[in-house]
Design an enzyme around this catalytic site. Structure first.
Site, PDB file in Angstrom:
ATOM      1  N   GLU A   1      38.928  18.051  16.427  1.00  0.00           N
ATOM      2  CA  GLU A   1      39.684  18.769  15.403  1.00  0.00           C
ATOM      3  C   GLU A   1      38.868  19.808  14.634  1.00  0.00           C
ATOM      4  OE1 GLU A   1      41.337  15.646  13.069  1.00  0.00           O
ATOM      5  OE2 GLU A   1      39.409  15.114  12.169  1.00  0.00           O
TER       6      GLU A   1
ATOM      7  N   THR B   1      14.235  11.533  17.071  1.00  0.00           N
ATOM      8  CA  THR B   1      14.844  12.866  16.965  1.00  0.00           C
ATOM      9  C   THR B   1      15.964  13.102  17.974  1.00  0.00           C
ATOM     10  OG1 THR B   1      13.313  13.888  18.533  1.00  0.00           O
ATOM     11  CG2 THR B   1      12.626  13.831  16.222  1.00  0.00           C
TER      12      THR B   1
ATOM     13  N   PRO C   1      19.057  11.926  18.456  1.00  0.00           N
ATOM     14  CA  PRO C   1      20.416  12.258  17.973  1.00  0.00           C
ATOM     15  C   PRO C   1      20.498  13.701  17.468  1.00  0.00           C
ATOM     16  CG  PRO C   1      19.706  10.138  17.088  1.00  0.00           C
ATOM     17  CD  PRO C   1      18.519  10.734  17.786  1.00  0.00           C
TER      18      PRO C   1
ATOM     19  N   CYS D   1      45.229   7.817 -17.726  1.00  0.00           N
ATOM     20  CA  CYS D   1      46.459   8.048 -16.963  1.00  0.00           C
ATOM     21  C   CYS D   1      47.246   6.741 -16.840  1.00  0.00           C
ATOM     22  CB  CYS D   1      46.143   8.693 -15.622  1.00  0.00           C
ATOM     23  SG  CYS D   1      47.542   9.634 -15.013  1.00  0.00           S
TER      24      CYS D   1
ATOM     25  N   HIS E   1      43.149  13.249 -16.899  1.00  0.00           N
ATOM     26  CA  HIS E   1      41.933  12.700 -16.274  1.00  0.00           C
ATOM     27  C   HIS E   1      40.696  13.434 -16.795  1.00  0.00           C
ATOM     28  CE1 HIS E   1      43.699  10.075 -13.176  1.00  0.00           C
ATOM     29  NE2 HIS E   1      44.712  10.920 -13.217  1.00  0.00           N
TER      30      HIS E   1
ATOM     31  N   GLU F   1      37.700  12.635 -16.602  1.00  0.00           N
ATOM     32  CA  GLU F   1      36.515  12.494 -15.736  1.00  0.00           C
ATOM     33  C   GLU F   1      36.255  13.720 -14.875  1.00  0.00           C
ATOM     34  OE1 GLU F   1      39.349  10.825 -15.482  1.00  0.00           O
ATOM     35  OE2 GLU F   1      39.854  10.232 -13.427  1.00  0.00           O
TER      36      GLU F   1
END
Ligand code: GLN
EC number: 6.3.4.2
Length: 551
Positions: free
Chosen positions: A152, A191, A193, A383, A520, A522
């Site tokens: 994808e 190394t 990978p 919330c 929110h 945060e």
């Protein structure tokens, strides 16, 4: 200066910290006096992550302009201190949506619509849109979600391959983040990978300029030489991204490695020095707290911190501002009852009920809130957390036993939280509508809304302002029909929409610190500038801990 592009891809595994790496590099370039933005391209088919389960995908980060985006945008905002927008995140689903809409509209004039060039052109235009306008940044970092080799992700990689030749070598840089595992039994870093992952990239025509190796410890020089040789890059273009205890150390680690320096040279960016004082202070403040507070987060997603990413960070920021370490205790709300609340919250200096959807766990949240209210433990409701605090107050203070939210019991006689179907939006200057039972995607009050603060309240004391803007993501609202009754019983509505039509913050003045907000906060907290409500909540927890003989 024309916008320069940095493309960040990932290999071998997901969760290597591509988002943090992009954000950290961006922060370093910023300290060199450059303007930076970051964009995330997500290869999944959802149009946005708004409909995705936070348990699988982590938190949905909301921007000021009301986009529901990937949680990496939270890292970008926290590291760059620049607000992100709709432009900073797109998905395959959104790209296809747009192309298909154009096709239905007849915009392709009879052409066969294909992945190449139509989908790739659409991706390129989303990427290039960052460089448009007077406020175009000096550097745009583009993070491609997923791992090289995923089917994808191919259209995105093809698009950045094309962009490199179109924009010119001096204006683009490809960084590949990979894993270099350390095999304890063999006593070596491996190394292979990385070699495979770079081979995969090369097979689709992308030669990385820089290899960033995620590893437990900095990789030795001879290994860098080997990676450089096999992957076709300069030896001084192989960097380590080592594991750290505190994510805010990453920019400093990158700087020590000379990562930003190499990027600046390769992209021919103006030669300036990075200024790291603020980052150094942040890391040293985090490492040297003067005490500790324990905060209980009472929610449904106890096993996965990713689901509450920004919340987690905002609490840490509140700790930095108060110079205390914040220990988080995730409490599964489904297990909390009035009878066992004292056991769950023993040793906690603050209780926080975060946002959420659906009835599961709600009664436990209400029990936790009752405990906090009656025992004088600092409480912060966000919330759904605020909505639960309203229900708790309605049931146990105002005596409305069946009080509930329309979301959980549409048949209740006392829907103290309800679906408001129409309200005047100060931002768009329109009357906005919302219908129950419509599509799940995009039917919420989303993005930044103004909030007027009442002087003399905890909220006003925290912000020290009369008007603020905060980000929302919810369908239900406080039911104004109960405002008078609850006011008489001692609830203060310290934040409201400027025309008073919506309740945004509630608090209880006869409690050490009990505050709930419909938005929110945060999302807007920064490591070097904690959100005022988190700063004050942790401040109250610190006081509470002291009262308990701690610290
Ligand atoms: N479920 C609640 C609502 O839709 C709260 C949402 C939230 O906490 N983000 O209003």
């Amino acid at each position: 200066m024309k916008t320069k592009y940095i493309f960040v891809t990932g290999g071998v595994l997901s969760s290597l910290g591509k988002g943090l790496a992009a954000a950290s590099l961006g922060a370093l370039l910023q300290t060199r006096g450059l303007t930076v933005t970051i964009q995330k391209l997500d290869p999944y088919i959802n149009v946005d992550p708004g409909t995705m389960n936070p348990f699988q995908h982590g938190e949905v980060f909301v921007t000021d302009d009301g986009a529901e985006t990937d949680l990496d945008l939270g890292h970008y905002e926290r590291y760059l201190n620049v607000p992100m927008s709709r432009k900073n995140n797109t998905t395959s689903g959104a790209i296809y949506n747009h192309v298909i809409a154009k096709e239905r509209h007849g915009d392709y004039l009879g052409a066969t619509v294909q992945v190449i060039p139509h989908i790739t052109d659409e991706i390129k235009s989303v990427v290039l849109s960052l460089a448009e306008g007077d406020d175009a940044p000096d550097v745009a970092i583009i993070e491609i979600g997923g791992t090289v080799g995923d089917i994808e992700g191919l259209p995105f990689l093809e698009a950045i391959r094309q962009l490199r030749s179109e924009l010119g070598r001096d204006n683009c840089l490809n960084i590949h983040l990979t894993l270099v595992p350390y095999l304890r039994t063999a006593g070596e870093h491996k190394t292979k990978p990385t070699q495979h992952s770079v081979k995969e990239l090369l097979s689709i025509g992308i030669q990385p300029d820089i290899i960033l190796c995620r590893c437990e410890q900095s990789i030795p020089e001879e290994l860098r030489r080997k990676i450089a040789l096999f992957c076709n890059v300069d030896q001084d273009a192989v960097f380590s991204s080592v594991d750290v205890n505190n994510i805010y150390e990453v920019p400093l680690k990158f700087y020590e490695e000379g990562f930003d320096q190499k990027v600046a040279i390769m992209l021919r960016l103006p030669a300036r020095n990075a200024h790291l004082e603020a980052w150094e202070k942040l890391v040293s403040d985090c490492a040297n707290p003067k005490g500790k507070v324990t905060i209980a987060i009472v929610g449904k997603y106890v096993d996965l911190k990713e689901a509450y990413k920004s919340l987690h960070e905002a609490l840490i920021h509140g700790g930095v501002a108060n110079r205390v370490e914040v220990e988080l205790r995730y409490v599964n709300s489904e297990n909390v009852t009035e009878a066992n609340a004292a056991g769950h919250f023993a040793g906690c200096d603050g209780i926080l009920v975060p946002g959420g959807f659906g009835y599961r766990g709600v009664e436990g949240k209400i029990a936790a809130i009752r405990y906090a209210r009656e025992k004088g433990v600092p409480f912060f409701g966000i919330c759904l957390g605020m909505q639960c605090a309203v229900i708790e107050f309605a049931r146990h203070v105002a005596g409305l036993e069946d009080a509930n939210s329309e979301e959980f019991n549409p048949l209740s006689d006392h829907k103290v939280i309800y679906l408001m179907t129409e309200w005047y939006d100060f931002r768009t200057k329109n009357v906005e509508r919302r219908d129950a039972g419509s599509d799940k995607g995009g039917t919420m009050r989303l993005g930044a809304y103004p909030c007027k603060l009442l002087p003399g309240t905890k909220a006003h004391d925290a912000y020290k302002k009369d008007l603020v803007e905060e980000r929302h993501r919810h369908r239900y609202e406080f039911n104004n029909a109960f405002r008078e009754l609850f006011g008489q019983k001692g609830m203060v509505f310290s934040g409201t929409a400027p025309d008073d039509s919506l309740v945004e913050i509630i608090e209880l003045p006869d409690h050490p610190w009990f505050l709930g907000c419909q938005f929110h906060p945060e999302f807007k907290s920064r490591p070097m500038n904690a959100h005022p409500l988190f700063r004050e909540f942790i401040g109250a927890a610190k006081k509470y801990a002291k009262g308990q003989g701690k610290n």
